[in-house]
Design a protein around this motif. Structure first.
Motif, PDB file in Angstrom:
ATOM      1  N   ILE A  74       0.813  -1.218   0.000  1.00 40.22           N
ATOM      2  CA  ILE A  74       0.000   0.000   0.000  1.00 40.22           C
ATOM      3  C   ILE A  74       0.854   1.279   0.000  1.00 40.22           C
ATOM      4  O   ILE A  74       0.552   2.244  -0.697  1.00 40.22           O
ATOM      5  CB  ILE A  74      -1.023   0.034   1.184  1.00 40.22           C
ATOM      6  N   LEU A  75       1.932   1.294   0.774  1.00 43.38           N
ATOM      7  CA  LEU A  75       2.742   2.518   0.874  1.00 43.38           C
ATOM      8  C   LEU A  75       3.460   2.800  -0.439  1.00 43.38           C
ATOM      9  O   LEU A  75       3.584   3.954  -0.861  1.00 43.38           O
ATOM     10  CB  LEU A  75       3.758   2.411   2.028  1.00 43.38           C
ATOM     11  N   ALA A  76       3.913   1.738  -1.100  1.00 40.75           N
ATOM     12  CA  ALA A  76       4.571   1.894  -2.406  1.00 40.75           C
ATOM     13  C   ALA A  76       3.559   2.380  -3.438  1.00 40.75           C
ATOM     14  O   ALA A  76       3.845   3.272  -4.238  1.00 40.75           O
ATOM     15  CB  ALA A  76       5.192   0.566  -2.844  1.00 40.75           C
ATOM     16  N   LYS A  89      11.965  14.193 -13.346  1.00 37.54           N
ATOM     17  CA  LYS A  89      12.303  12.919 -13.990  1.00 37.54           C
ATOM     18  C   LYS A  89      13.095  11.995 -13.066  1.00 37.54           C
ATOM     19  O   LYS A  89      13.059  10.792 -13.211  1.00 37.54           O
ATOM     20  CB  LYS A  89      13.133  13.178 -15.258  1.00 37.54           C
ATOM     21  N   SER A  90      13.880  12.582 -12.155  1.00 33.83           N
ATOM     22  CA  SER A  90      14.727  11.767 -11.275  1.00 33.83           C
ATOM     23  C   SER A  90      14.099  11.711  -9.888  1.00 33.83           C
ATOM     24  O   SER A  90      13.980  12.749  -9.223  1.00 33.83           O
ATOM     25  CB  SER A  90      16.134  12.352 -11.192  1.00 33.83           C
ATOM     26  N   ILE A  91      13.710  10.522  -9.489  1.00 36.10           N
ATOM     27  CA  ILE A  91      12.993  10.391  -8.217  1.00 36.10           C
ATOM     28  C   ILE A  91      13.633   9.290  -7.375  1.00 36.10           C
ATOM     29  O   ILE A  91      14.012   8.235  -7.893  1.00 36.10           O
ATOM     30  CB  ILE A  91      11.499  10.086  -8.471  1.00 36.10           C
ATOM     31  N   VAL A  92      13.748   9.551  -6.070  1.00 34.99           N
ATOM     32  CA  VAL A  92      14.245   8.523  -5.160  1.00 34.99           C
ATOM     33  C   VAL A  92      13.161   8.225  -4.117  1.00 34.99           C
ATOM     34  O   VAL A  92      12.602   9.127  -3.501  1.00 34.99           O
ATOM     35  CB  VAL A  92      15.604   8.919  -4.518  1.00 34.99           C
ATOM     36  N   PHE A  93      12.822   6.947  -3.992  1.00 38.50           N
ATOM     37  CA  PHE A  93      11.827   6.495  -3.005  1.00 38.50           C
ATOM     38  C   PHE A  93      12.563   6.060  -1.745  1.00 38.50           C
ATOM     39  O   PHE A  93      13.470   5.236  -1.802  1.00 38.50           O
ATOM     40  CB  PHE A  93      11.022   5.302  -3.548  1.00 38.50           C
ATOM     41  N   ASP A  94      12.147   6.603  -0.617  1.00 37.37           N
ATOM     42  CA  ASP A  94      12.792   6.287   0.657  1.00 37.37           C
ATOM     43  C   ASP A  94      11.830   5.504   1.552  1.00 37.37           C
ATOM     44  O   ASP A  94      10.622   5.531   1.336  1.00 37.37           O
ATOM     45  CB  ASP A  94      13.190   7.615   1.326  1.00 37.37           C
ATOM     46  N   SER A  95      12.373   4.819   2.571  1.00 37.56           N
ATOM     47  CA  SER A  95      11.577   4.080   3.575  1.00 37.56           C
ATOM     48  C   SER A  95      10.879   2.842   3.021  1.00 37.56           C
ATOM     49  O   SER A  95       9.737   2.562   3.378  1.00 37.56           O
ATOM     50  CB  SER A  95      10.513   4.987   4.217  1.00 37.56           C
ATOM     51  N   ILE A  96      11.558   2.102   2.159  1.00 37.45           N
ATOM     52  CA  ILE A  96      11.018   0.842   1.639  1.00 37.45           C
ATOM     53  C   ILE A  96      11.365  -0.244   2.660  1.00 37.45           C
ATOM     54  O   ILE A  96      12.517  -0.357   3.078  1.00 37.45           O
ATOM     55  CB  ILE A  96      11.642   0.522   0.266  1.00 37.45           C
ATOM     56  N   ARG A  97      10.352  -1.028   3.082  1.00 39.02           N
ATOM     57  CA  ARG A  97      10.596  -1.929   4.209  1.00 39.02           C
ATOM     58  C   ARG A  97      10.218  -3.391   4.001  1.00 39.02           C
ATOM     59  O   ARG A  97      10.426  -4.212   4.864  1.00 39.02           O
ATOM     60  CB  ARG A  97       9.857  -1.410   5.455  1.00 39.02           C
ATOM     61  N   ASN A  98       9.586  -3.713   2.883  1.00 44.10           N
ATOM     62  CA  ASN A  98       9.294  -5.139   2.692  1.00 44.10           C
ATOM     63  C   ASN A  98       9.366  -5.540   1.220  1.00 44.10           C
ATOM     64  O   ASN A  98       9.408  -4.697   0.332  1.00 44.10           O
ATOM     65  CB  ASN A  98       7.955  -5.542   3.342  1.00 44.10           C
ATOM     66  N   THR A  99       9.363  -6.851   0.982  1.00 43.13           N
ATOM     67  CA  THR A  99       9.595  -7.355  -0.378  1.00 43.13           C
ATOM     68  C   THR A  99       8.390  -7.126  -1.298  1.00 43.13           C
ATOM     69  O   THR A  99       8.568  -7.041  -2.513  1.00 43.13           O
ATOM     70  CB  THR A  99       9.980  -8.849  -0.345  1.00 43.13           C
ATOM     71  N   SER A 100       7.179  -6.987  -0.740  1.00 48.84           N
ATOM     72  CA  SER A 100       6.004  -6.672  -1.586  1.00 48.84           C
ATOM     73  C   SER A 100       6.174  -5.283  -2.198  1.00 48.84           C
ATOM     74  O   SER A 100       5.842  -5.057  -3.363  1.00 48.84           O
ATOM     75  CB  SER A 100       4.711  -6.679  -0.779  1.00 48.84           C
ATOM     76  N   GLU A 101       6.689  -4.351  -1.378  1.00 48.89           N
ATOM     77  CA  GLU A 101       6.933  -2.990  -1.876  1.00 48.89           C
ATOM     78  C   GLU A 101       7.986  -3.028  -2.979  1.00 48.89           C
ATOM     79  O   GLU A 101       7.849  -2.372  -4.016  1.00 48.89           O
ATOM     80  CB  GLU A 101       7.404  -2.089  -0.719  1.00 48.89           C
ATOM     81  N   THR A 103       8.797  -5.595  -4.972  1.00 42.04           N
ATOM     82  CA  THR A 103       8.242  -6.223  -6.176  1.00 42.04           C
ATOM     83  C   THR A 103       7.418  -5.209  -6.957  1.00 42.04           C
ATOM     84  O   THR A 103       7.563  -5.080  -8.172  1.00 42.04           O
ATOM     85  CB  THR A 103       7.354  -7.435  -5.781  1.00 42.04           C
ATOM     86  N   TYR A 104       6.572  -4.468  -6.244  1.00 43.36           N
ATOM     87  CA  TYR A 104       5.720  -3.473  -6.896  1.00 43.36           C
ATOM     88  C   TYR A 104       6.572  -2.383  -7.574  1.00 43.36           C
ATOM     89  O   TYR A 104       6.349  -2.034  -8.733  1.00 43.36           O
ATOM     90  CB  TYR A 104       4.763  -2.841  -5.878  1.00 43.36           C
ATOM     91  N   LEU A 105       7.557  -1.860  -6.848  1.00 41.79           N
ATOM     92  CA  LEU A 105       8.380  -0.769  -7.377  1.00 41.79           C
ATOM     93  C   LEU A 105       9.232  -1.235  -8.563  1.00 41.79           C
ATOM     94  O   LEU A 105       9.404  -0.503  -9.531  1.00 41.79           O
ATOM     95  CB  LEU A 105       9.257  -0.164  -6.273  1.00 41.79           C
ATOM     96  N   LYS A 106       9.745  -2.476  -8.483  1.00 41.51           N
ATOM     97  CA  LYS A 106      10.538  -3.005  -9.609  1.00 41.51           C
ATOM     98  C   LYS A 106       9.688  -3.083 -10.875  1.00 41.51           C
ATOM     99  O   LYS A 106      10.173  -2.803 -11.971  1.00 41.51           O
ATOM    100  CB  LYS A 106      11.120  -4.379  -9.271  1.00 41.51           C
ATOM    101  N   GLN A 107       8.415  -3.444 -10.718  1.00 42.76           N
ATOM    102  CA  GLN A 107       7.502  -3.497 -11.872  1.00 42.76           C
ATOM    103  C   GLN A 107       7.338  -2.111 -12.492  1.00 42.76           C
ATOM    104  O   GLN A 107       7.044  -1.982 -13.667  1.00 42.76           O
ATOM    105  CB  GLN A 107       6.120  -4.010 -11.451  1.00 42.76           C
ATOM    106  N   LYS A 108       7.542  -1.075 -11.672  1.00 43.91           N
ATOM    107  CA  LYS A 108       7.394   0.304 -12.156  1.00 43.91           C
ATOM    108  C   LYS A 108       8.735   0.861 -12.660  1.00 43.91           C
ATOM    109  O   LYS A 108       8.872   2.059 -12.895  1.00 43.91           O
ATOM    110  CB  LYS A 108       6.857   1.209 -11.029  1.00 43.91           C
TER     111      LYS A 108
END
Length: 199
Positions: A74-76, A89-101, A103-108
């Motif tokens: 949900i947070l991702a 164009k350049s974005i960094v996502f912080d505070s990723i804490r589990n593998t579901s997040e 998996t979702y972010l890698k798909q993006k």
């Protein structure tokens, strides 16, 4: 075309143990014109709505509640929806804490960086940081660390998440050392034919 648009866009996700230096990595990337989007913004927003203070305990409890109700990623998902508002164009996502997040972010199309440091170094850093959620002794720090790293706290498993990252950064040295590591990884991202995952 879509391919060209993807080429220009640089999406990075940060996974790291508490005190490993994720904020410092964010600051360094900010200086390189990255926009920082934290996955925990959504949790903070929900705590504010309920008038609760932002202690580490409250953050973890609220995160677990949201993930239970709306899914582990949900947070991702809310962070990705959030970036559609920005033209950057350049974005960094912080505070990723589990593998579901992850998996979702890698798909993006997000490239995941894992940041770690020795437990002593990390405790020393949180002592200097002095956030509301950091005022703890070393034993408590180790207990929190175990809880967050092993997934006993549902919805957080930093160790598994670190393993799933594309690049690993060790932040036991100075900020100057860290800048060099980051530059090396950014260079690899520009030239994917260069081999080597660990910098």
């Amino acid at each position: 075309t879509m391919k060209d648009a993807q080429k220009e866009t640089q999406l990075i996700g940060l996974v790291g143990t508490n005190g490993a230096g994720k904020s410092t990595v964010c600051q360094i990337l900010k200086r390189k014109n990255f926009l920082v989007v934290s996955l925990s913004d959504y949790i903070r927003q929900e705590l504010r709505k309920k008038g609760q203070s932002q202690t580490r305990n409250n953050l973890v409890t609220m995160a677990n509640l949201l993930k239970k109700k709306q899914g582990q990623d949900i947070l991702a998902r809310s962070a990705v929806i959030n970036i559609s508002k920005f033209s950057q164009k350049s974005i960094v996502f912080d505070s990723i804490r589990n593998t579901s997040e992850i998996t979702y972010l890698k798909q993006k199309g997000v490239v995941l960086w894992g940041i770690d440091a020795s437990i002593e170094k990390r405790y020393e850093r949180i002592q200097k940081r002095r956030r509301e959620s950091d005022l703890i002794d070393f034993e408590t720090f180790i207990a929190h660390d175990n809880r967050e790293n092993t997934g006993i706290s549902s919805g957080q498993n930093i160790h598994e998440s670190l393993k799933a990252c594309d690049y690993q950064l060790k932040n036991n040295g100075s900020e100057k050392d860290l800048v060099q590591e980051i530059d090396a990884v950014l260079k690899l991202l520009k030239n994917p034919q260069i081999d080597g995952c660990h910098v």
